[in-house]
Design an enzyme around this catalytic site. Structure first.
Site, PDB file in Angstrom:
ATOM      1  CB  SER A 160      34.661  33.267  37.186  1.00  0.00           C
ATOM      2  OG  SER A 160      35.558  34.163  36.576  1.00  0.00           O
ATOM      3  CG  HIS A 402      39.008  36.601  39.165  1.00  0.00           C
ATOM      4  ND1 HIS A 402      39.529  36.992  37.946  1.00  0.00           N
ATOM      5  CD2 HIS A 402      37.971  35.773  38.871  1.00  0.00           C
ATOM      6  CE1 HIS A 402      38.852  36.422  36.972  1.00  0.00           C
ATOM      7  NE2 HIS A 402      37.891  35.680  37.498  1.00  0.00           N
TER       8      HIS A 402
END
EC number: 3.1.3.1
Length: 547
Positions: A160, A402
């Site tokens: 992240s 993601h």
């Protein structure tokens, strides 16, 4: 076991239609005649236009019905050109008027860990429990414009921190990097340039700790995402730029409390809430929803910090609404405050909203918790779209950093060929997240664990082997994963990993002049397009940070 949700069958009528009906204009004879007519009429048309206009007109880069490769624009509409934007990886159609349109407000939404399969999963579940038709569209479905490619500079599968830094700084960096380049040097962010170059108001809303990777990557610079104590200090203004954020709603107040406080996560005695008040933060709250609810919707309360939990905020399935607002509620208040404060000014606002815990539920492979957080994110998207409709000078972008979990809407449950079924009723019976339930079960006698599972997960067909396993587990993490697996296998949902995956994620955009986001993009393109639209200079911020 509940009845499976079956896909709607589409009638295979296309071949019959094509056999029974044929367009006479497609016959060889008709095609030949029209070909000669098009050649002659095209030549005559081009000659007449050349005589009358005496100049070449800019051609369109596509053909027409007559097969002319460069047809002349005989309308009074502006000519459209194929433009190659150096920031983008694909060509796109745009016109000069649209290029000149600049949004006043930008809302950047991030659905952490939400991959394409999870979007389909949540939509199908929502259709089932609400008896919607098979072609029902969620708030995101109607604004899907492309995909984002997620790899970091260090690996195909990003985390992240690197994923959010790609959006905020427009660069690829290594996993774990928060607002820094591959060499570990700070990079200027969209939020910082919006604040210091455009004098825009800025905000962060998240259901994670506000110091967690995604919100941190817009508002701080650290070589290692784990340095959340330093991130918190930078967020309140302890950095070369001073304060860059005007509003922060979320969790994680433990990093703002001194080490001597029982709820603190800090390694030192810094009292960041007190420092914030001395740093011109007008409103500073923590752990007090009632006070947050009672805040005046007046610009005078800005800058404002309100953090509701010591750590991450609760999953939506576990949330106590008397103590914690939802993502939608926090976003609504943020939009009201920022729009009210900029109503009479030329400058607008930049707001980042993250549905943080979509990702964390997928790390546990907990499908019920995952879907509840996705649906709450969809509620927030609907709210933001309504705001954009009411404020046409605003655009919103939504994407993910993601995918998490490698979710598949299928599961091989035996050696036999699968029957293409899934059982959504299994998820309807789940009352709590497996992460929270794991702790409760470990505090329960082994012989009573079956009752807790039956009551909280709705599983009434526990096997003897499962009971033995439940009695033996003594780790919260192991229990979390095992409980989630019990739900997933019964609903016939599959998972590939407890980590992230490298698949492309969906890209969404809404508002005027968002065509630049259409197509398949590197995640860094998103930061570049935002900077271009807002006339930002992130390089200047980078130089200032690295003095």
């Amino acid at each position: 076991m509940s009845q499976p949700l079956l896909s709607h069958q589409l009638h295979d009528e296309e071949s019959d239609e094509h056999d029974d009906w044929k367009d006479p204009s497609t016959s060889p004879k008709a095609s030949s005649s029209r070909k000669y007519f098009c050649i002659i009429s095209g030549a005559v048309g081009l000659t007449l236009v050349g005589m009358l206009m005496g100049a070449f007109l800019t051609p369109l880069d596509h053909g027409n019905e007559c097969g002319l490769q460069h047809p002349v624009n005989l309308t009074n509409k502006p000519l459209v050109r194929i433009v190659k934007d150096p920031l983008l990886s694909t060509q796109q159609t745009t016109n000069h008027t649209e290029q000149q349109q600049k949004p006043r407000n930008v809302i950047m939404m991030i659905s952490d860990g939400l991959g394409p399969a999870s979007v389909s999963f949540a939509r199908t579940y929502y259709q089932y429990i609400n008896q919607k038709p098979y072609d029902y569209k969620t708030p995101l479905d109607s604004i899907h414009v492309g995909q984002s490619r997620t790899r970091s500079s260090s690996t195909l599968v990003t985390d992240s921190a690197a994923g959010a830094t790609a959006f905020s700084c427009g660069i690829k960096t290594y996993n774990g990097a928060v607002g820094v380049d591959p060499q570990g040097k700070p990079c200027g962010t969209v939020l910082e340039s919006a604040k210091h170059h455009r004098n825009m108001l800025t905000g962060l809303v998240a259901t994670s700790r506000i110091t967690h990777a995604t919100p941190a990557s817009w508002s701080s610079h650290q070589k290692d995402r784990e340095n959340e104590a330093s991130i918190a200090a930078q967020q309140i203004g302890d950095n070369p730029l001073g304060r860059s954020v005007d509003l922060m709603f979320g969790g994680g107040y433990c990093y703002f409390l001194p080490k001597s406080d029982q709820q603190s996560c800090r390694p030192d005695e810094r009292r960041l809430f007190e420092e914030a008040k001395h740093n011109n933060w007008t409103t500073v709250l923590h752990g007090d929803r009632k006070a947050w609810d009672e805040l005046d919707m007046d610009p005078s309360i800005l800058p404002v910090i309100s953090l509701f939990t010591s750590g991450h905020m609760s999953y939506e399935i576990d949330r106590d609404h008397t103590k914690e607002p939802s993502l939608t509620e926090m976003s609504d208040k943020a939009l009201q405050l920022l729009s009210s404060a900029t109503k009479e000014t030329e400058q607008g606002f930049f707001l980042m909203i993250e549905g943080s815990r979509i990702d964390m539920a997928a790390h546990s492979n907990d499908p019920a918790t995952h879907v509840h957080d996705i649906l709450e994110y969809q509620n927030t998207v609907a709210l933001v779209k309504k705001f954009v409709d009411e404020h046409p000078d605003t655009i919103m972008i939504s994407t993910s950093d993601h995918e998490t979990g490698g979710l598949s809407l299928a599961r091989q449950v035996s050696a036999k060929y699968p029957k293409y079924l899934w059982y959504p009723d299994v998820l309807k019976g789940v009352k709590r997240s497996t992460a929270i339930l794991a702790g409760d079960i470990l505090r329960t006698n082994a012989e009573d664990r079956q009752k807790v599972v039956e009551n909280q997960l709705g599983i009434q067909d526990i096997t003897g082997d499962e009971l033995k396993k439940l009695a033996k587990i003594n780790s919260a993490k192991e229990m979390d994963i095992y409980l989630a697996s019990m739900v997933s296998i019964r609903s016939q949902l599959g998972w590939a990993t407890h980590g992230h995956s490298g698949v492309d994620v969906n890209l969404y955009a809404y508002g005027n002049s968002v065509d630049e986001f259409r197509g398949s993009h590197e995640n860094t393109d998103i930061g570049h397009i935002l900077a271009q639209k807002l006339d930002l200079d992130m390089d200047a911020i980078t130089k200032e940070l690295n003095k």
